[in-house]
Design a protein around this motif. Sequence first.
Motif, PDB file in Angstrom:
ATOM      1  N   ASP A   1       0.867  -1.181   0.000  1.00 21.93           N
ATOM      2  CA  ASP A   1       0.000   0.000   0.000  1.00 21.93           C
ATOM      3  C   ASP A   1       0.906   1.235   0.000  1.00 21.93           C
ATOM      4  OD1 ASP A   1      -0.497  -0.897   3.390  1.00 21.93           O
ATOM      5  OD2 ASP A   1       0.701   0.826   2.757  1.00 21.93           O
ATOM      6  N   PRO A   2       0.357   2.448  -0.183  1.00 20.39           N
ATOM      7  CA  PRO A   2       1.215   3.638  -0.296  1.00 20.39           C
ATOM      8  C   PRO A   2       2.134   3.850   0.900  1.00 20.39           C
ATOM      9  CG  PRO A   2      -0.980   4.149  -1.061  1.00 20.39           C
ATOM     10  CD  PRO A   2      -1.053   2.777  -0.495  1.00 20.39           C
ATOM     11  N   TRP A   3       1.649   3.573   2.116  1.00 19.98           N
ATOM     12  CA  TRP A   3       2.541   3.835   3.263  1.00 19.98           C
ATOM     13  C   TRP A   3       3.635   2.785   3.362  1.00 19.98           C
ATOM     14  CZ3 TRP A   3       3.453   8.228   5.136  1.00 19.98           C
ATOM     15  CH2 TRP A   3       4.293   8.335   6.250  1.00 19.98           C
ATOM     16  N   ALA A   4       3.345   1.570   2.960  1.00 22.63           N
ATOM     17  CA  ALA A   4       4.390   0.540   2.943  1.00 22.63           C
ATOM     18  C   ALA A   4       5.492   0.930   1.954  1.00 22.63           C
ATOM     19  CB  ALA A   4       3.795  -0.817   2.568  1.00 22.63           C
ATOM     20  N   ALA A   5       5.095   1.500   0.816  1.00 24.07           N
ATOM     21  CA  ALA A   5       6.083   1.962  -0.165  1.00 24.07           C
ATOM     22  C   ALA A   5       6.957   3.057   0.453  1.00 24.07           C
ATOM     23  CB  ALA A   5       5.375   2.495  -1.409  1.00 24.07           C
ATOM     24  N   ASN A   6       6.314   3.948   1.178  1.00 21.58           N
ATOM     25  CA  ASN A   6       7.002   5.040   1.846  1.00 21.58           C
ATOM     26  C   ASN A   6       7.984   4.518   2.890  1.00 21.58           C
ATOM     27  OD1 ASN A   6       7.195   7.762   1.854  1.00 21.58           O
ATOM     28  ND2 ASN A   6       5.599   8.062   3.394  1.00 21.58           N
ATOM     29  N   ASP A   7       7.512   3.544   3.686  1.00 22.87           N
ATOM     30  CA  ASP A   7       8.341   2.929   4.738  1.00 22.87           C
ATOM     31  C   ASP A   7       9.586   2.300   4.141  1.00 22.87           C
ATOM     32  OD1 ASP A   7       5.895   1.658   7.188  1.00 22.87           O
ATOM     33  OD2 ASP A   7       7.033   3.540   7.037  1.00 22.87           O
ATOM     34  N   LEU A   8       9.384   1.661   2.987  1.00 23.97           N
ATOM     35  CA  LEU A   8      10.508   0.985   2.324  1.00 23.97           C
ATOM     36  C   LEU A   8      11.541   2.009   1.855  1.00 23.97           C
ATOM     37  CD1 LEU A   8      11.371  -1.844   1.580  1.00 23.97           C
ATOM     38  CD2 LEU A   8      10.014  -1.690  -0.506  1.00 23.97           C
ATOM     39  N   LEU A   9      11.045   3.109   1.306  1.00 25.77           N
ATOM     40  CA  LEU A   9      11.951   4.187   0.877  1.00 25.77           C
ATOM     41  C   LEU A   9      12.746   4.708   2.065  1.00 25.77           C
ATOM     42  CD1 LEU A   9       9.907   6.423  -1.583  1.00 25.77           C
ATOM     43  CD2 LEU A   9      11.923   5.066  -2.092  1.00 25.77           C
ATOM     44  N   ASP A  10      12.063   4.927   3.182  1.00 21.81           N
ATOM     45  CA  ASP A  10      12.736   5.427   4.391  1.00 21.81           C
ATOM     46  C   ASP A  10      13.772   4.423   4.885  1.00 21.81           C
ATOM     47  OD1 ASP A  10      10.124   7.374   6.108  1.00 21.81           O
ATOM     48  OD2 ASP A  10      11.616   7.883   4.567  1.00 21.81           O
ATOM     49  N   GLU A  11      13.423   3.156   4.803  1.00 22.52           N
ATOM     50  CA  GLU A  11      14.344   2.091   5.248  1.00 22.52           C
ATOM     51  C   GLU A  11      15.617   2.144   4.403  1.00 22.52           C
ATOM     52  OE1 GLU A  11      12.241  -1.768   5.754  1.00 22.52           O
ATOM     53  OE2 GLU A  11      14.047  -2.620   4.803  1.00 22.52           O
ATOM     54  N   TRP A  12      15.442   2.266   3.086  1.00 23.22           N
ATOM     55  CA  TRP A  12      16.608   2.322   2.197  1.00 23.22           C
ATOM     56  C   TRP A  12      17.408   3.605   2.419  1.00 23.22           C
ATOM     57  CZ3 TRP A  12      13.350   0.686  -2.673  1.00 23.22           C
ATOM     58  CH2 TRP A  12      13.127  -0.705  -2.612  1.00 23.22           C
ATOM     59  N   PHE A  13      16.699   4.703   2.688  1.00 13.34           N
ATOM     60  CA  PHE A  13      17.357   5.979   2.942  1.00 13.34           C
ATOM     61  C   PHE A  13      18.198   5.875   4.221  1.00 13.34           C
ATOM     62  CE2 PHE A  13      18.031  10.467   2.860  1.00 13.34           C
ATOM     63  CZ  PHE A  13      17.956  10.896   4.183  1.00 13.34           C
TER      64      PHE A  13
END
Lengths: 228, 401
Positions: free
Chosen positions: A212-224
């Motif tokens: 979902d959109p927030w999971a995508a966001n979380d993943l980006l933050d994790e990689w960042f």
Amino acid sequence: MSTVEEKLAALQICIERGKPTEGATHPKKMMGQPGAVELTRQLLAEGVGAARILNEGMVPGMRVVGQRFQNGESYVPDMLLSAQAMKKAMVLLEGALKKAGVEPKGTFICGTVEGDLHDIGKNLVAMMVEGNGWNVVDLGVDTTPAKFVAAANEHPEAVVGMSALLTTTMPAMKEICQALREKHPHMKTMIGGAPVSQFYAEEIGASGYGVDPWAANDLLDEWFDAKH
Amino acid sequence: MTEEMTPREQFHAVMRFQPGVKTLRWEFGYWVDAMERWYTEGLKRSPLSPPPDLPGGAGVIGEALPWPFPMSLPRWRDNDVHTFCELQPGVVRIPLNFRMCPQFPMTVLEEDETTRLIINEDGGKQRVKKESSSLPHVLEGPVTDAESWEEVKEERFNTKDITKRFPPKWEEQAKSYQERDYPFCTMSDGFFSWSRELFCIQNQVMRYYTEPDLMHDICRTQTEVYLAVYEELFSKVDLDYVVMWEDMAFNTGPLVSPETFAEFMTPYYKRVTDFLKARGVVSITVDTDGNCWKLIEEFLKGGVTGLYPFEVNSGMDIVKVRKAFPTLQIQGGLDKLEVAKGKAETDAELEKKLPYMLSQGGYIPYMDHLVPPEVSWENFCYYRKRVNEYIDRYCQSNGSG
């Protein structure tokens, strides 16, 4: 309401509940109160830094909405209204952020894959990610592998997100991942959409899957966070 | 007992959960790309096969979907798989116009190599692909505010001249429908999807919060139009089945909350479903892809009796749904992605679901949307043969046929 902390907290609520301006009719309980735009203007006038307004006022509000969406407690209208409130307030911040040398966390390239014209999911992800401090390059719908590669060439440090709604357009994701791997072997990619799954992401060599959109966001933050 | 029934009678019996009646052998349909694969793997073409110029991504409609199908995208009705797999006659739809009347003239605003920007017959600005049947990219609806809604309502969406919404020579056609042995249906938008067509989705959903009166007026008007159409229809012929198209859920949940549905959709559904049920319609089924779990209760409160197609990849488990909603008519719910994997996976999928579902009644089994080209002809034939075997073996009478 007088202190900076109170105004930042009120700004967060305005983003969370999707109240862009004082004149907005929604939410009913907040009618007549300052909206995200008025509060941002006041905070800037009081000398509060743009980065602080973004990180303590706006991003937390979007985070609450995103997490509620992930938990099934809020829905598409809530996300859209919050994103709208954020976008209107961000117009006031953009110049100040640039002046202060505040850089986006990174660049997120997104698009719906070739053959597919659905975009609501991709748009929600783009809004969430932008609200979370990323620069978003939205390639739109029906995006060919060549367009994804061209965008990646322009932004070699970016993360690439692909969306598909149809089982018949999913295979395009594999093609895009392969094309990107050839030119940018270290580039992170993520996929999302109704027919895809974590299993499919692994099968085609995508770096991740956003349910979902927030999971995508979380993943980006994790990689960042991992990178920094 | 089932063998003596017409498909129409069988449909009524299955939808009424009548014990001792086998369910219908239907499929939802197939991507034309799947059928093109199957023609190279053993399925025989016939004079009724899809034409070679049917674009990629087009749907070849199976028995379960109303035909002729109302959307303007290229479609075909399957005959070849139907014949080979010994499926039963499907649903026939009377082509009524529940949308803009008169329609907007179709206009091409611009085109490039692969797409056209058009105004469609319902006034929506859309980008469509030339060589494929992908759903259009909707950019704008014909309604942008209360003023444009009033214009549309006055000029194209009202109860004036209801007979213009019927096909030509409607009264003559009605007589032929009266003699039918197949399930006869209408198909219209639901109370979410029509508003989506009017606004386009991003402009629609926020208005439930910011302009509630406008959204209520749209649904109220939609109800009045539908009831006027149905009054005229029932004056000439009865109806077995109504399908209302919504597509109002993602793979993780609905596009709007149950509370929004309860306020803006349930009461309008109730008015229409009460009218239909009083006139003998045995099934009022909503077509919604995605994960619609949270809305099932509201659909039932609104008088809806059934749902399809129960997309498995979106978390719609028909066994769990049946246990939670014992009287809901269920169609679909068999995982096409498992069938694509092979015989062992197909067996596991069918054994997991069919003995229970068929013994409970009120269920028509088929794959959970159009069959994609990942499914080979060999695997499809195996799946269909096994489903037919289960149907012969199980029906609602203490667990076996």
